[in-house]
Motif scaffolding. Structure first.
Motif, short mmCIF file in Angstrom:
data_model
loop_
_atom_site.label_atom_id
_atom_site.label_comp_id
_atom_site.label_asym_id
_atom_site.label_seq_id
_atom_site.Cartn_x
_atom_site.Cartn_y
_atom_site.Cartn_z
N UNK A 90 10.76 -4.99 -3.99
CA UNK A 90 9.37 -4.54 -3.79
C UNK A 90 8.38 -5.69 -3.92
N UNK A 91 8.82 -6.80 -4.48
CA UNK A 91 7.95 -7.97 -4.62
C UNK A 91 8.06 -8.92 -3.43
N UNK A 92 8.87 -8.56 -2.46
CA UNK A 92 9.08 -9.45 -1.32
C UNK A 92 7.82 -9.61 -0.48
N UNK A 93 7.67 -10.81 0.06
CA UNK A 93 6.55 -11.16 0.91
C UNK A 93 7.02 -11.13 2.36
N UNK A 306 3.88 -5.20 0.17
CA UNK A 306 3.45 -3.86 0.57
C UNK A 306 2.32 -3.37 -0.31
N UNK A 307 2.40 -3.63 -1.62
CA UNK A 307 1.41 -3.12 -2.55
C UNK A 307 0.03 -3.72 -2.30
N UNK A 308 -0.02 -5.04 -2.11
CA UNK A 308 -1.33 -5.67 -1.90
C UNK A 308 -1.89 -5.34 -0.53
N UNK A 309 -1.03 -5.21 0.47
CA UNK A 309 -1.50 -4.78 1.78
C UNK A 309 -2.06 -3.37 1.69
N UNK A 310 -1.42 -2.52 0.89
CA UNK A 310 -1.87 -1.14 0.72
C UNK A 310 -3.28 -1.09 0.13
#
Length: 434
Positions: A90-93, A306-310
């Motif tokens: 989940x931390x993948x860029x 995904x989290x920061x894009x969200x």
């Protein structure tokens, strides 16, 4: 089957009362907390993702879905590559490809519109002076260009200018060592002549424009926005978007050229390139045109989790607000996210993609995105297999990240299997299975 949920975040959000939190900030919770059937969601998503990996739509992928202000699903599937050595985290860029268009220059353009520094109905040539002397371009408006209604050429392969007939790179453009003349780094041990971007601009300025004004997707103007933004603000594009958008909302993994800024092991590789880099593209932008701009462009080049894009897309869904901060006015958000030329069979908003005009009437294999999304929804896709979609009417946010171009861009099972609309549809139908 991955029927597990991040209990830490569930317990944390429950203990702090986040389920009832109406602030404009994302928190983790369960599908059930938002009236959706968790078992149905996990079963259906697992099935779709498993099939995608088995049929080589992608070696791995990540899905994040938020309902209201709760992240109700965030899971990773598969591996970075088909050798199955490193599982997706989940931390993948990820290389966001054309999602960069709405995540890089667009929020800045919207802020400039709020400030009265960008007029949508002004000629584009007012902001890009070389077009003032081009008969076919001088009267194109910013609105027409952003809505892909201007008739511009879709894409120009500038990398072809670097390569000889024998496949070798032209020394007048590319060298293997840095110098003050060859200072634009375009990959490991590859440096481009400083003035090549001038050549790119000349080609864009002289490119053809269709006489017929109808929907024709073009990424050319997005190669120009970094310079336009600097001309208007006096600040480099990368610094401006980072300081005015990403950093204030805590989206710190949204970045250009992540090599050296983020662990290499957490950056997902894209393609084994055989055009000019001739090795696996890892930590550098996949798009060749963005690469020739040193990795910082408006058409591609942005990486993120995904989290920061969200966080960014959730700000759009909330009509310009994230946390306790307003980034873009509600009026500007509504203007930029509505179809501009629907009467001319153009579904596009300003920069944003929109559902097909008859989307709700179509089957899952014909619709784009899922047939259930609202007409007010919007988003964008990327060539590497990325996809984001915000539905303010249903308060549903969808983020899909993959490297479907690995090992090469001929892999099209992601589209043929309707992976992304099928995944999206799951979350619209989950309330039927309570």
């Amino acid at each position: 089957m991955k029927l597990h949920i991040n209990l830490f975040f569930i317990l944390l959000s429950g203990s702090l009362g986040f389920a009832q939190d109406h602030s404009k900030e994302l928190v983790y919770n369960t599908p059930n907390s938002q009236g959706l059937d968790s078992a149905y969601i996990y079963h259906k998503v697992d099935s779709i993702m498993t099939r995608g990996i088995q049929e080589r739509a992608f070696p791995g992928a990540q899905l994040l879905v938020a309902k209201n202000n709760a992240i109700i699903y965030h899971e990773a599937f598969g591996y970075h590559t088909y050798d199955s050595l490193q599982a997706v985290s989940k931390k993948d860029l990820y290389d966001l490809a054309s999602v960069t268009k709405i995540a890089g220059p667009l929020p800045v353009l919207m802020q400039l519109h709020d400030q009265g520094k960008l007029d949508l109905d002004q000629n584009f040539s007012y902001y890009w002076k070389p077009w003032r002397h081009r008969k076919d371009k001088k009267d194109l408006t910013v609105r027409e260009v952003l809505a892909h209604q201007a008739g511009l050429e879709p894409y120009i392969v500038f990398a072809s200018k670097l390569i000889r007939k024998n496949g070798k790179l032209k020394r007048r453009f590319v060298r293997h060592h840095y110098s003050h003349i060859f200072s634009v780094k375009i990959y490991d041990s590859l440096y481009l002549h400083n003035r090549f971007y001038r050549k790119m601009k000349r080609i864009i300025n002289r490119s053809n424009v269709s006489d017929e004004k109808k929907y024709k997707y073009s990424g050319l103007s997005f190669l120009l926005y970094p310079e336009i933004i600097k001309n208007i603000t006096g600040v480099d594009y990368e610094d401006y978007v980072t300081d005015s958008i990403y950093r204030p909302m805590g989206a710190n993994t949204l970045m250009f050229n992540p090599t050296g800024k983020y662990p290499d092991s957490l950056i997902v590789p894209t393609e084994i390139d055989n055009i000019f880099r001739n090795k696996t593209v890892h930590g550098w932008v996949h798009d060749e045109n963005a690469g020739l701009m040193g990795g910082v462009s408006g058409n591609a080049g942005l990486f993120g989790t995904a989290l920061d894009l969200a966080k960014l897309i959730y700000m759009y869904q909330n009509m310009g607000v994230y946390g306790n901060k307003r980034y873009i006015s509600e009026g500007t958000m509504k203007e930029f996210t509505k179809a501009q030329y629907a009467e001319n069979d153009n579904k596009r908003a300003l920069g944003f993609d929109k559902p097909l005009l008859n989307n709700s009437e179509l089957s899952i294999s014909q619709a784009s995105p899922a047939p259930e999304v609202s007409p007010n929804s919007f988003g964008h896709g990327g060539f590497t297999g990325t996809y984001v979609w915000a539905d303010p009417d249903n308060n549903l946010l969808f983020i899909f990240l993959s490297n479907r171009v690995y090992p090469n861009r001929s892999h099209r099972a992601l589209y043929n299997l309707n992976i992304r609309p099928s995944l999206q549809q799951v979350f619209y139908r989950a309330d039927e299975h309570e």
